[in-house]
Motif scaffolding. Structure first.
Motif: not given
Length: 210
Positions: A77-79, A173-175, A98-101, A137-141
């Motif tokens: 929800d926060a994302a 995410r891998n990092e 990407l910076r937000g992630a 969530t990630s896909v939609t963005r």
């Protein structure tokens, strides 16, 4: 009965206006996110969330069967509250997303994601739900910014697929999860976008665009 052991009218959720549906769920998710920000996952509990949200444990368990499920829902929800940038330039938009992630991964939310990914291996159904929710969530963005870029001629239509659209955040995410990096430098974010993401999605020479 009176005295310190008796909850005040202001603190007693039974005296508060009755909330239902999405209004109540959002109150619970906000309370869960605030708890996670304050105490982390180790101190996270349904009792504390219920008190903060002004509801009861039964109401929460009716929607989320465990504290892990509630934590995941609060994270998602926060994302979802983050706006998708629309500057008119694919590179600028991609860097912002990407910076937000990266900021979320460096926050308590990121700590939560790491803990959940570790703890939920013994709960395969919930782990699958975590992955599905966060992936959606990630896909939609990323599909949103990529779709806009295609309309502007800044990306090729064939790139509009979930696997390609999310490659940048997957690498980020891998990092975090695999290499154990807690703070991802902006130079790494820029490198992912400039050397991997943009060459992958931009029109090939002869197709027009940049």
């Amino acid at each position: 009965m009176s005295g310190p052991d008796r909850p005040s009218r202001a603190d007693d959720h039974r005296k508060a206006p009755r909330r239902r549906g999405e209004v109540l769920e959002q109150a619970i998710l906000r309370a869960a996110a605030e708890e996670l920000a304050e105490v982390g996952y180790a101190g996270f509990g349904i009792d504390r969330v219920a008190t903060r949200a002004g509801t009861n444990k039964t109401t929460i368990y009716r929607r989320w069967p465990s504290r892990a499920a509630l934590a995941v829902a609060a994270f998602r929800d926060a994302a979802l509250t983050d706006d998708v940038p629309d500057t008119g330039d694919l590179r600028t938009d991609a860097l912002a997303v990407l910076r937000g992630a990266a900021d979320r991964m460096a926050s308590r939310q990121g700590e939560l994601l790491h803990v959940l990914a570790t703890e939920m291996h013994s709960q395969p159904d919930l782990l699958r739900e975590v992955r599905d929710q966060l992936f959606d969530t990630s896909v939609t963005r990323w599909l949103t910014i990529l779709g806009r870029a295609i309309a502007r001629g800044q990306a090729r239509p064939e790139a509009l697929s979930p696997r390609i659209a999310t490659v940048a955040v997957d690498l980020l995410r891998n990092e975090y999860l695999v290499r154990g990096v807690t703070t991802i430098p902006d130079s790494a974010i820029t490198e992912i976008i400039d050397t991997i993401y943009l060459p992958l999605v931009r029109p090939h020479i002869g197709q027009g665009g940049e």
